[in-house]
Design a protein around this motif. Structure first.
Motif, mmCIF file in Angstrom:
data_model
loop_
_atom_site.group_PDB
_atom_site.id
_atom_site.type_symbol
_atom_site.label_atom_id
_atom_site.label_comp_id
_atom_site.label_asym_id
_atom_site.label_seq_id
_atom_site.Cartn_x
_atom_site.Cartn_y
_atom_site.Cartn_z
ATOM 1 N N ARG B 84 3.712 10.999 -29.713
ATOM 2 C CA ARG B 84 4.273 11.667 -28.492
ATOM 3 C C ARG B 84 5.911 11.594 -28.315
ATOM 4 N N LEU B 85 6.397 10.614 -28.624
ATOM 5 C CA LEU B 85 7.901 10.222 -28.615
ATOM 6 C C LEU B 85 8.617 11.476 -29.494
ATOM 7 N N LEU B 87 7.366 14.379 -30.432
ATOM 8 C CA LEU B 87 7.121 15.605 -29.854
ATOM 9 C C LEU B 87 7.895 15.890 -28.640
ATOM 10 N N SER B 88 8.190 14.827 -27.874
ATOM 11 C CA SER B 88 8.747 15.277 -26.333
ATOM 12 C C SER B 88 10.316 14.653 -26.338
ATOM 13 N N THR B 89 10.637 13.799 -27.049
ATOM 14 C CA THR B 89 12.054 13.250 -26.955
ATOM 15 C C THR B 89 12.691 13.679 -28.202
ATOM 16 N N ASP B 90 14.156 13.333 -28.252
ATOM 17 C CA ASP B 90 15.020 13.408 -29.430
ATOM 18 C C ASP B 90 15.183 12.073 -30.022
ATOM 19 N N SER B 143 -5.182 14.308 -22.669
ATOM 20 C CA SER B 143 -3.757 14.851 -22.284
ATOM 21 C C SER B 143 -2.725 13.955 -23.177
ATOM 22 N N PHE B 144 -3.166 12.734 -23.810
ATOM 23 C CA PHE B 144 -2.273 12.036 -24.538
ATOM 24 C C PHE B 144 -2.457 12.059 -25.844
#
Lengths: 260, 355
Positions: B84-85, B87-90, B143-144
């Motif tokens: 998740r990190l 995918l959604s953060t840099d 969702s996660f």
């Protein structure tokens, strides 16, 4: 009131069984207190309460002015009281030296333990010399005789440098010669600025070493005093020999099965 | 050797340190010297990661004697948090691994603090419950975790795949060092005391609660990082694989095959496990779990110390008397420096190998 260790109406109940019932006790600086009583009298339970293996049902245990009742065992050790076990409990997979090192590295508060493993090991070696196991440092506990393992229990507890050492039947099960060496050991422990409470069934040992003796029966303190006086006390003789009681001194709390 | 030994930390034996450096350098140089086909390259990378995870499992299972059947929970948490990190953060990937590991460690503390006061089979049963509950939550929290269809990460470049080999190697090296430290330091003695007799340990001042919690958190962090690494390596993860009971069992198997409580053993166990898995799954996809079962029974019956036990036997056959701490399930660990020569043989007990 300058006692090192004090108990105020300490009780431990297991369901309906009052294993320790409103016991008051005190231990003075440098004293050896003998704790005797028939089987099932609550001696070991009292030890377990003092050293935090089990919490008391009620009462206070005060060590050097601090209430230690109900503290977990390892914190009681750090407060200054360390016990040995009646049925020896060495760490079987550690060498004899390492057993003592555990006591040294974990039994003391951070400022008082050696900084290095090497320091701890050399201290442990000294302690093993002291108890007479110096030549067995690298062996495993299972290779020792019972007397040896009892000495190891003592050495491991000494590693914690307690103010109060609680010895649970260190002499029982040993032959007369071994008994004598253990008794000498207990006497020399006192020279190390430690006070001792010892549970013992071997009367010669406990009467010979103790400054004072306390007697438990059915969880209650029935007598306390100098050894000579205790051994003549009719209540003590009755508790041990089960003489025909004219009148029951302690109400039986459903513990008839406990043969006196 | 003696000069070297003088600036080594106290807990490191010079010979073990030398062996460690040699192996490390050889593995580091391997892909530079030999052209590895992608399959072998990948297998080696995975093996490093599993060695790290197996060692971390062994801290709890081998040093403290608390056999966990629930480590997949931390593996999965680490994996999904990392994914998740990424995918959604840099966040750079290694930072994502570390965060994933830390979250997994906290998760471990969450269930471990209450359950670690159970001992032996009771703890093991509790961990099965934890592992399965975590798997179910993860499966339905789509969702996660993406539910049963999982989540995909961007396919990494070939260079990154190449680099993962070395990252895995560094990770493994760090975990090996930490394993030795945990084993040989003051902490290690305390853990072995807890393993030997938790109440007697308390009576000489060892706080079982504290040290077990610490070990579980460390173990969870490393297993979580392994999970994150796994996610980066495969670019696709799904809950039934990450959190599956087989994932937990695989860590138990690595420990048991290699020899519970030993560092070399856990590492060897992971290597053998990966080899077996690659070959067995390919050849007998329906049978391989049964074969693992048989293997487990055979190890426990015939050589409870696993591969490291076999190695020790071999060493004795050629006349080598291992110091207590070399590789033998050496609970006598720190005695290695004692140089007593004739340390008594480890008597492996069934108990310590029984999961």
């Amino acid at each position: 009131m300058t006692a090192l260790l004090e108990g105020h109406s300490v009780s431990k109940h297991f369901g309906g069984l009052k294993a320790v019932d409103e016991v008051d006790f005190h231990l003075d600086e440098g004293e050896i207190l003998g704790l005797i009583g028939p089987n099932g009298a609550g001696k070991t339970t009292l030890f377990s309460v003092i050293t935090g293996s089990i919490p008391p049902t009620s009462g206070r245990v005060v060590l050097e002015g601090k209430d230690i009742a109900g503290r977990p065992a390892h914190r009681v050790v750090h407060s200054g009281a360390c016990r040995t076990h009646q049925i020896v409990r060495p760490f079987a997979r550690l060498t004899i030296l390492e057993n003592v090192v555990v006591g040294i590295l974990y039994g003391r508060t951070a400022g008082h333990r050696p900084k290095t493993m090497g320091g701890a090991r050399s201290e442990a070696r000294d302690l093993l010399d002291f108890v007479g196991l110096g030549d067995r440092a690298a062996s495993f506990p299972a290779e020792l005789t019972l007397a040896g393992r009892k000495k190891l229990e003592v050495a491991r507890a000494l590693g914690a440098r307690p103010r109060v050492l609680l010895l649970d039947e260190v002499v029982s099960g040993l032959n007369p010669v071994e008994t004598q060496t253990l008794v000498e050991l207990i006497r020399s422990v006192r020279q190390r600025d430690m006070s001792i409470i010892m549970i013992e069934h071997v009367m010669q040992a406990v009467m010979g070493v103790s400054d004072r003796v306390m007697v438990l029966d059915y969880g209650k303190k029935i007598a306390e005093g100098p050894p000579g006086q205790i051994s003549r006390d009719p209540r003590v003789i009755e508790a041990y020999l089960g003489e025909e009681p004219e009148e029951t001194e302690n109400p039986d709390d459903g513990t008839e099965s406990q043969g006196a | 050797m003696r000069r070297l030994a003088s600036w080594l930390p106290e807990w490191a034996s010079p010979w073990a340190a030398a062996g460690f450096v040699v192996v490390l350098v050889a593995l580091y140089a391997l892909p530079l010297v030999v052209v590895l086909d992608p399959y072998t390259h990948g297998i080696l990378t995975q093996t490093f990661m599993f060695v790290a995870a197996a060692l971390a499992w062994n801290w709890l299972g081998g040093y403290v004697g608390q056999i966990s059947f629930g480590h997949a929970a931390m593996f999965g948490v680490g994996g999904f948090v990392t994914a998740r990190l990424l995918l959604s953060t840099d966040l750079p990937f290694f930072a994502a691994w570390v965060v994933g590991g830390l979250v997994a460690g906290v998760y471990g503390l969450l269930w471990g603090h209450p359950t670690l006061r159970l001992r032996g089979p009771y703890f093991a049963i509790a961990t099965i419950g934890v592992g399965e509950a975590t798997r179910l939550v993860a499966t339905f929290w789509s969702s996660f975790t993406g539910g049963s269809s999982g989540i995909s990460l961007p396919i990494p470049s070939g260079d990154f795949k190449q680099a993962l080999y070395w990252y895995a190697l560094y990770f493994m090296a760090a975990v090996v060092l930490l394993s030795y430290y945990l084993r040989k330091s003051r902490i290690g003695l305390g853990l072995l005391a807890i393993k030997g007799d938790v109440d007697a340990a308390g009576d000489v001042g060892v706080s079982a609660t504290f040290y077990q919690d610490v070990v579980l958190v460390l173990s969870g962090i490393v297993v979580g990082i392994s999970g994150g690494f796994y996610a980066s390596f495969f670019s696709f993860i799904e809950p039934s694989d990450m959190f599956g009971f087989e994932r937990s069992i695989s860590l138990v198997l690595m420990g048991v095959i290699g020899g519970i409580g030993t560092i070399l053993g856990a590492a060897l166990g992971a290597v053998v496990y990966v080899i077996l898995q690659e070959n067995l799954i390919a050849s007998y996809p329906d049978l391989y779990l049964g074969l693992y079962g048989l293997l487990l029974v055979a190890v426990i019956l015939f050589e409870p110390l696993g591969l490291s036990g076999l190695l020790m036997r071999g060493a004795r056959l050629v006349g080598y008397r291992p110091g207590a701490g070399v590789a033998a399930g050496g609970i006598g660990g720190a005695a290695a420096t004692e140089a007593t020569g004739g340390a008594p043989e480890e008597e492996p007990t069934l108990e310590e190998a029984r999961p």
